[in-house]
Design an enzyme around this catalytic site. Sequence first.
Site, PDB file in Angstrom:
ATOM      1  N   PRO A  23       1.118  -1.320  -0.142  1.00 27.51           N
ATOM      2  CA  PRO A  23      -0.112  -0.132  -0.353  1.00 27.51           C
ATOM      3  C   PRO A  23       1.027   1.260  -0.120  1.00 27.51           C
ATOM      4  CG  PRO A  23      -0.038  -0.943   2.010  1.00 27.51           C
ATOM      5  CD  PRO A  23       0.655  -2.136   1.054  1.00 27.51           C
ATOM      6  N   GLN A  98      -7.110  -1.016   1.871  1.00 33.49           N
ATOM      7  CA  GLN A  98      -6.347  -1.215   3.439  1.00 33.49           C
ATOM      8  C   GLN A  98      -7.369   0.201   3.499  1.00 33.49           C
ATOM      9  OE1 GLN A  98      -2.918   1.155   3.860  1.00 33.49           O
ATOM     10  NE2 GLN A  98      -1.768  -0.154   4.402  1.00 33.49           N
ATOM     11  N   HIS A 171      -5.744  -1.564   7.621  1.00 31.90           N
ATOM     12  CA  HIS A 171      -4.451  -0.547   8.120  1.00 31.90           C
ATOM     13  C   HIS A 171      -3.883  -1.039   9.951  1.00 31.90           C
ATOM     14  CE1 HIS A 171      -0.834   1.547   7.751  1.00 31.90           C
ATOM     15  NE2 HIS A 171      -0.924   1.978   7.699  1.00 31.90           N
ATOM     16  N   ALA A 173      -0.695  -1.069  11.546  1.00 33.28           N
ATOM     17  CA  ALA A 173       0.649  -0.327  11.118  1.00 33.28           C
ATOM     18  C   ALA A 173       1.297   1.055  11.481  1.00 33.28           C
ATOM     19  CB  ALA A 173       1.260  -0.480   9.675  1.00 33.28           C
ATOM     20  N   TYR A 176      -0.496   4.139  13.242  1.00 36.94           N
ATOM     21  CA  TYR A 176      -1.634   5.103  13.628  1.00 36.94           C
ATOM     22  C   TYR A 176      -2.936   3.848  14.760  1.00 36.94           C
ATOM     23  CZ  TYR A 176      -0.095   6.635   8.921  1.00 36.94           C
ATOM     24  OH  TYR A 176       1.231   7.466   7.901  1.00 36.94           O
ATOM     25  N   ARG A 223      -2.829  -5.626   7.748  1.00 36.06           N
ATOM     26  CA  ARG A 223      -0.965  -4.911   8.566  1.00 36.06           C
ATOM     27  C   ARG A 223      -0.474  -4.825  10.140  1.00 36.06           C
ATOM     28  NH1 ARG A 223       3.220  -0.616   5.156  1.00 36.06           N
ATOM     29  NH2 ARG A 223       3.771  -2.520   3.540  1.00 36.06           N
ATOM     30  N   GLY A 322       7.186  -2.193  -2.276  1.00 35.40           N
ATOM     31  CA  GLY A 322       6.398  -0.475  -2.014  1.00 35.40           C
ATOM     32  C   GLY A 322       7.273  -0.087  -3.278  1.00 35.40           C
ATOM     33  N   ARG A 323       8.154   0.808  -2.787  1.00 36.78           N
ATOM     34  CA  ARG A 323       8.381   1.938  -4.129  1.00 36.78           C
ATOM     35  C   ARG A 323       9.564   0.941  -4.840  1.00 36.78           C
ATOM     36  NH1 ARG A 323      12.837   3.408   1.561  1.00 36.78           N
ATOM     37  NH2 ARG A 323      12.434   1.068   1.241  1.00 36.78           N
TER      38      ARG A 323
HETATM   39  C1  LIG Z   1       5.554   7.093  -1.135  1.00 29.93           C
HETATM   40  C2  LIG Z   1       5.063   6.172  -0.103  1.00 29.93           C
HETATM   41  C3  LIG Z   1       3.776   5.709   0.000  1.00 29.93           C
HETATM   42  C4  LIG Z   1       2.569   5.287   1.474  1.00 29.93           C
HETATM   43  N1  LIG Z   1       1.735   4.888   2.146  1.00 29.93           N
HETATM   44  C5  LIG Z   1       1.887   3.656   2.913  1.00 29.93           C
HETATM   45  C6  LIG Z   1       0.072   3.099   3.070  1.00 29.93           C
HETATM   46  O1  LIG Z   1      -0.746   4.280   2.346  1.00 29.93           O
HETATM   47  N2  LIG Z   1      -0.102   2.929   4.138  1.00 29.93           N
HETATM   48  C7  LIG Z   1       0.645   1.960   4.425  1.00 29.93           C
HETATM   49  O2  LIG Z   1       0.370   0.550   4.975  1.00 29.93           O
HETATM   50  N3  LIG Z   1       2.422   1.836   4.130  1.00 29.93           N
HETATM   51  C8  LIG Z   1       2.793   2.571   3.318  1.00 29.93           C
HETATM   52  N4  LIG Z   1       4.090   3.039   3.084  1.00 29.93           N
HETATM   53  C9  LIG Z   1       4.647   2.145   3.781  1.00 29.93           C
HETATM   54  C10 LIG Z   1       5.191   1.626   2.694  1.00 29.93           C
HETATM   55  O3  LIG Z   1       4.087   0.327   2.391  1.00 29.93           O
HETATM   56  C11 LIG Z   1       6.339  -0.307   2.575  1.00 29.93           C
HETATM   57  O4  LIG Z   1       5.812  -0.510   3.583  1.00 29.93           O
HETATM   58  C12 LIG Z   1       7.287   0.665   2.649  1.00 29.93           C
HETATM   59  O5  LIG Z   1       7.835   1.536   1.162  1.00 29.93           O
HETATM   60  C13 LIG Z   1       8.734  -0.083   2.674  1.00 29.93           C
HETATM   61  O6  LIG Z   1       8.530  -1.165   1.506  1.00 29.93           O
HETATM   62  P1  LIG Z   1       9.605  -0.983   0.182  1.00 29.93           P
HETATM   63  O7  LIG Z   1      11.389  -1.284   0.764  1.00 29.93           O
HETATM   64  O8  LIG Z   1       9.238  -2.292  -0.438  1.00 29.93           O
HETATM   65  O9  LIG Z   1       9.485   0.499  -0.459  1.00 29.93           O
HETATM   66  C14 LIG Z   1       3.711   3.828   1.802  1.00 29.93           C
HETATM   67  C15 LIG Z   1       5.458   4.162   1.394  1.00 29.93           C
HETATM   68  C16 LIG Z   1       5.994   5.138   0.191  1.00 29.93           C
HETATM   69  C17 LIG Z   1       6.692   5.043  -0.297  1.00 29.93           C
END
Ligand SMILES: Cc1cc2nc3c(=O)[nH]c(=O)nc-3n(C[C@H](O)[C@H](O)[C@H](O)COP(=O)(O)O)c2cc1C
Length: 361
Positions: A23, A98, A171, A173, A176, A223, A322-323
Site C-alpha cells: 500500500p 487498505q 491498516h 501498522a 496510526y 498489516r 512498495g517503492r
Molecule cells: C510513498 C509511500 C507511501 C506509503 N503509503 C503507505 C500507506 O498508505 N499505507 C501503508 O501501510 N504503508 C505505506 N507506505 C509504506 C510501504 O507500504 C512500505 O511498507 C515501505 O515503502 C517499505 O517497503 P519497500 O522497501 O518495498 O518500499 C508508503 C511508502 C511510501 C514510499
Amino acid sequence: MPILFDPIQLGAIKASNRIIMAPMSRSRATKDHIPTPMMIEYYRQRATAGLIISEGTGISQEGMGFPYAPGIWNKEQVEAWKPITRAVHDEGGKIICQLWHMGRTVHSSFYPSPISASATTAPGHAHTYDGKKAYVQARALPVDEIPRLLNDYAKAAQNAMNSGFDGVQIHAANGYLIDEFLRDSSNFRQDEYGGSIENRLRLLIEITQRVCHEVGSDRTSVRLSPNERVQGVFDSNAKSLFIAASQALSREKINFLEVREPQIGNKDNYVEKDLTEADYHPPIFPSMRENFKGNFVINGTYNGQLAQKIVKAGQVDAVSFGRPFISNPDLVEKIKTGKPFVAHDSSIWYTQDEKGYIDFK
Ligand SMILES: Cc1cc2nc3c(=O)[nH]c(=O)nc-3n(C[C@H](O)[C@H](O)[C@H](O)COP(=O)(O)O)c2cc1C
C-alpha cells in the site's frame, strides 16, 4: 518450495504470482478525498502484481488527515473507485482496499477532535492543505464510542466491496489508530482496552472480527509493523506483543497477514529517518510466522533476489514491494528477466501530478 512466480491462493483471492504491491499513499485524489481518473491508469499499469493493496484509504472523515488521499466513506468515493477496480480486473489483476484510520496523526484542520488510545500528541508535523503544522493532542477514545468506530470500519468494508475490490486490508501498522492502541508508548488506558497485551489487542481483534463479518475472513487481511519506532509509537516488548497479535489473528482465519519489517541493518526507510541502532531489534517476523497459521507476507527493503530467496526457503509465502512499484509498473517482468529497477525518487511521491505517477514505462 514455491517460487515468487507461482500463484497463491489468499483465502478467496487467487493471486497469479507472489509479488504483491504494498500500500502506498500517492496524493492523487481530490481535496475531498475522491479518487481521480489518473488513478485508474496508475493501478491499471501495475495490475501484473499478483495482488495490489491500495493506498491507505480513509474509513471516515475522522480517520482521514492526509492531503489528497482517497476515502471510502461516501457514495461519490465508492463510484470513483469503481473504474479503478474494473481496470485492474480487465488486466487480469486483483486489488484490495487498505482501510485506514490515522488516529492522532489527523491534524485538527482535517477533523476538529482527532482520536487515539490516550490523550497524546504525535511528534513532529502534519502535512496539511496549509503547509506543515504541529500535531495536536488527540482525545482518548471513550469506550462508548467504540461501537461507532466499529460501524465506520464495517461501512467502509462494505463500500469497498461495492466498489469492486476483491477484499480489504485493515491498516494496523505505522503508528496510526490501531497501532496506537497496540503499543505501550501511546496506550495508557486503564480500561479493558489498555494495560495487558490482551487488552491492547482488543481493538484490533474487534475491528478484525467486525470486518470479517462484513466481507468474509477469506477477503480480510491485516498489516502490522512490529519492529520500528514509527511516528513516535513503539513498544517496550514488541516481540511478545506481536507474537500474541499473530496468534490472535490466526484464530480469526484472515486471508493473509502482511508484516512490514525492514531488514536488519538496512536503514533505507522512507519515514523513520531518525532511527538509531537501538531502534533495530532482531527481526520479529520469523516468530510471528511460527505463530500464524495462514498466508504470511513480508515487506520492507526487498529486491527480487532476496524475495526469491525468502519465498523459496519457505520463510514467507509472498513478498510485497512498495517503492520499487512506483517507478517500475512492470516490476514482475523486471524481476523475472533480471532487468534493473528504475530508481525511485521521493520528490514525486506526493505531488498531484501525472508526472512521476503514470509516466513510467
Ligand atoms: C510513498 C509511500 C507511501 C506509503 N503509503 C503507505 C500507506 O498508505 N499505507 C501503508 O501501510 N504503508 C505505506 N507506505 C509504506 C510501504 O507500504 C512500505 O511498507 C515501505 O515503502 C517499505 O517497503 P519497500 O522497501 O518495498 O518500499 C508508503 C511508502 C511510501 C514510499
